[in-house]
Design an enzyme around this catalytic site. Structure first.
Site, short mmCIF file in Angstrom:
data_model
loop_
_atom_site.label_atom_id
_atom_site.label_comp_id
_atom_site.label_asym_id
_atom_site.label_seq_id
_atom_site.Cartn_x
_atom_site.Cartn_y
_atom_site.Cartn_z
N ASP A 148 0.86 -1.19 0.00
CA ASP A 148 0.00 0.00 0.00
C ASP A 148 0.89 1.23 0.00
O ASP A 148 1.89 1.28 0.74
CB ASP A 148 -0.89 -0.01 1.27
CG ASP A 148 -1.92 1.09 1.24
OD1 ASP A 148 -3.08 0.84 0.76
OD2 ASP A 148 -1.59 2.24 1.64
N GLU A 204 -4.64 2.67 -3.85
CA GLU A 204 -3.18 2.63 -3.85
C GLU A 204 -2.67 1.32 -3.28
O GLU A 204 -1.52 1.20 -2.84
CB GLU A 204 -2.64 3.83 -3.04
CG GLU A 204 -2.91 3.80 -1.55
CD GLU A 204 -4.28 4.34 -1.14
OE1 GLU A 204 -5.18 4.44 -2.01
OE2 GLU A 204 -4.48 4.67 0.03
#
Lengths: 521, 291
Positions: free
Chosen positions: A379, A422
């Site tokens: 992430d 993301e």
């Protein structure tokens, strides 16, 4: 009979039957025409014969008149009948004057019905005796002692006084018959066995045509009526040789049969060629249609010919080409769509949906190869801040940059996913799960040291990763769920611990339990 | 304008006349000029034909004769016609075997020049045993009163009478036998020429006929002349009137026959060749006055 091929065969057979029938009919018809023509020809020739007979009659009448108009004969007959009983001078005179005439017989009868010359011709006398005084002249046929004869008589007068009659005759004998034969190509048959049954005064009726054989040759003959007749006459027939008709019929038969056979062979051959030329492209087109139905678009060579099938084939070829192009487009579009369906449009990495497809395969492979499926959930740290500070486009750039780093750092058998936003996932199959940890770490370091340039802005960022491995004993859904949960837990832990780090959860080389092994077997 | 004078007109007319005559003469057959043509009855023809060469010498002219074996109607009549066609440039004369009547001579404007009397021979077939008959018998035979030779001493055969009755309207000739053609037997043969007479006579053994003595019988003839009343048909017997049947042979000319023809006829009448001829044929010459 559904196929056109069968229909064509039937049509060809019907045509051949028609042709055969026509040929036989025409042969039969021609035979009849030839026979009729032959009969007409026979009739015409018999007319020629009759005209010749008429000519002979006139000739005989002429001779008779020449004789009876002779002054010396008139005088002599007068003397013999009126004065002297001595016929010798008359006989001598006749012999001298008329002996060379082409006549068969002659008889001179005085006005007292006594024969003056020609006493030996009693049969002639018998015919003339009661008749000659009734008409001054006459010409007729008789069947006398010498056979069939033409007789002409004429009165003899001297100083307007009837002194007697002279009768002369032609015999319808061999010489005359031969002449007839020469002029008409036919033959005369005098049937002395059969006499004309009609009476002399009756209206003559002709008997039906007859066949005669002479010198091994067959003749078709029609009756010739000799009129007038003073005695019963034998039947007279005029015939033409049959050989000509037979030859012509045979010739025609040969021609007709030969023509029919030749034409039938030609029609058959042509029919076969047509059927083949019809059937082949049709079958090909049927096959192509089937292939097209099956979804194949084979290449079809175009034809140079101009017939309908070739035109159809060429159009079919164009259609197949078009279809193939369309198929390619569709395939490409499908591939693109598929790609779109399984990839993230921004980064080009697989999307989450594709994970459901990839993971089971990897899991199965791991069982077979005794390898472990591991994943690294990554992430981007503080990504929201990047969007807020630099804009979403800059955020996209960062994501794209990160993706490229993932791609360059990962191995060939690594699967890269963008899980959303993301969050990224690396999935791999390896014998040593620690390899994934190393990879995650490597990527972290690279990102940490890199800068993304966006519109003259430098953007720094870091990543956090959680690494885990799948349990091969579990089924695919449970295994992936369990693996992602652990990876997510590890990621969360990384985030909690300050980000920019890699945390692992239960990374160990899993092996299949014995139960699982039995199940796989 | 040119004026035609009278003299000119006369000259033109004369010229035209001469020219016409010239054309007329030009159409004449040049072959006829210098030739004498005679035609007529056969028996007189014999005389002229026999003397022809002699006559040509005498006259210096070519002589052409027609009449050999003349047929009925083409003998004496043809002779008269030929005589009448005589012109100065086309000399013609005729010959006849009949005595012409005064009336005919006057009507036709002709001259008759007697030549000779010719005996008419009574003919029978050589095979006929009869050689002599009386005048009455002959007349009875020709008239049909006697019909069988047996009646006159011959074979038992019907008599075939053959006559040649020419010039029916003229006197003399066969009329010395019977005066009219109607007197002759109906059942008889009347021939057209002397040649026919002989032919028939040759053919019919029982025939009887008549012919002039100038006839040339030929070697193959089957006929003979008989005596009449035991009299031979000679010139002497004609002269003494014993032989009853005869005819007059004469020449016939137009009224102006021309010198050549006159000379010719005179030669015939008086010449020695003619007299020789008469002896041969038993002709009794006639003087020019015996018309």
């Amino acid at each position: 009979m559904h196929s056109y091929r069968a229909k064509l065969i039937v049509y060809t057979c019907l045509f051949m039957v028609f042709l055969t029938g026509s040929t036989f009919y025409s042969y039969h018809y021609i035979q009849k025409v030839l026979s009729d023509e032959s009969f007409l020809h026979l009739k015409r020739m018999s007319q020629v014969l009759i005209s010749q007979l008429e000519y002979k009659k006139k000739e005989l009448q002429h001779y008779c008149q020449v004789i009876t108009n002779n002054l010396q004969l008139k005088e002599y007959l007068f003397i013999v009948t009126k004065v002297s009983n001595d016929p010798q001078p008359l006989q001598d005179m006749y012999r001298t004057q008329f002996g060379e005439l082409p006549l068969q017989r002659h008889i001179i009868i005085g006005s007292n019905d006594k024969i003056i010359s020609g006493k030996e011709h009693k049969d002639l006398y018998k015919v003339l005796k009661d008749r000659w005084k009734k008409l001054p002249a006459n010409t007729f046929y008789i069947n006398g002692d010498k056979g069939l004869e033409l007789v002409s008589y004429h009165h003899v007068t001297y100083k307007d006084e009837l002194t007697g009659v002279v009768a002369v005759s032609y015999s319808l004998n061999g010489y005359w018959l031969r002449q007839i034969n020469r002029n008409t190509d036919g033959q005369l048959f005098i049937d002395y066995a059969n006499f004309a049954t009609t009476k002399l005064r009756d209206t003559p009726t002709l008997a039906s045509p007859k066949t005669f054989v002479r010198n091994h040759q067959t003749f078709q003959a029609i009756q010739v009526l000799l009129r007038p007749a003073m005695t019963e006459l034998p039947e007279v027939w005029f015939g033409l040789p049959d050989s000509d008709l037979s030859e012509r019929l045979t010739e025609h038969r040969i021609i007709a049969l030969s023509s029919m056979i030749i034409v039938m062979v030609i029609i058959l051959s042509y029919g076969l060629v047509v059927i083949r030329n019809f059937n082949r492209p049709l079958s090909r087109l049927i096959e192509l249609t089937r292939e097209v139905t099956d979804g194949n678009f084979p290449k079809l060579e175009k034809s140079e010919k101009k017939d309908e099938f070739s035109t159809l084939t060429n159009h079919f070829a164009d259609m197949l080409l078009a279809l193939r192009k369309k198929q390619d487009e569709v395939n490409q579009a499908h591939a693109e769509l598929e790609q779109t369906a399984i990839t993230d449009s921004l980064t080009g990495l697989y999307n989450r949906r594709q994970l459901n497809d990839v993971f089971p395969k990897l899991l199965a492979q791991s069982r077979r190869n005794k390898q472990t499926v591991c994943c690294a959930l990554i992430d981007l740290d503080h990504f929201k801040r990047i969007n807020d500070q630099h804009g979403h486009l800059a955020g996209d750039t960062v994501l794209q940059y990160f993706s490229s780093q993932l791609i360059s750092a990962s191995r060939e058998n690594d699967y890269l996913f963008r899980m959303g936003g993301e969050e990224f996932l690396i999935l791999t199959l390896s014998e040593l799960p620690v390899g994934m940890v190393s990879l995650a770490e490597k990527i972290r370091k690279n990102i940490e040291q890199s800068t993304v340039l966006y519109e003259d802005q430098e953007i720094h960022f870091t990543i956090s990763s959680g690494v885990s491995c799948a349990d091969p004993d579990m089924d695919s859904d449970a295994s992936i769920r369990e693996m992602l949960t652990r990876a997510d837990t590890a990621l969360y832990e990384a985030k909690q611990k300050g980000r920019n780090m890699v945390i692992t959860k239960r990374i160990q080389a899993y092996t299949l339990t014995e139960a699982r092994k039995q199940g796989q077997q | 304008m040119y004026q035609f004078t009278s003299m000119t007109r006369i000259c033109c007319v004369i010229f035209l006349l001469v020219f016409s005559l010239d054309i007329a003469h030009a159409t004449d057959d040049p072959a006829d000029e210098g030739e004498i043509i005679g035609a007529g009855a056969h028996f007189s023809w014999v005389i002229f034909n026999t003397l022809k060469a002699d006559l040509e010498k005498k006259t210096g002219k070519k002589i052409t004769l027609y009449g050999k074996n003349s047929m009925l109607g083409q003998g004496c009549n043809a002779g008269i016609k030929n005589a009448l066609s005589h012109t100065h440039d086309h000399q013609r004369f005729g010959f006849v075997c009949c005595d012409l009547s005064e009336q005919e001579i006057a009507e036709k404007h002709i001259q008759v020049h007697p030549l000779a009397l010719e005996p008419i021979l009574i003919l029978v077939n050589k095979e006929n045993p009869v050689s002599d008959l009386s005048v009455e018998q002959i007349r009875d035979i020709f008239s049909g009163r006697i019909t069988n030779w047996a009646d006159v001493g011959g074979n038992n055969e019907p008599i075939v009478v053959i006559t040649r009755l020419h010039c029916k309207s003229r006197p003399g000739h066969w009329k010395t036998i019977l005066p009219s053609h109607k007197d002759f037997r109906k059942e008889r043969l009347n021939v057209k020429s002397a040649d026919d007479m002989i032919n028939r006579m040759n053919a019919f053994k029982s025939a009887i006929g008549h012919i002039g003595s100038t006839w040339n019988f030929g070697d193959d003839s089957q006929v003979k002349a008989i005596r009449v009343n035991h009299i031979e048909p000679t010139a002497a017997n004609l002269a003494n009137g014993k032989y009853p049947f005869f005819r007059k042979l004469s020449a016939v000319t137009s009224l102006e026959p021309g010198d050549d023809i006159t000379k010719l006829i005179k030669e015939v009448q008086t010449g020695s060749a003619f007299h020789s001829l008469t002896r041969r044929y038993q002709l009794l010459p006639l003087s020019p006055q015996q018309n």
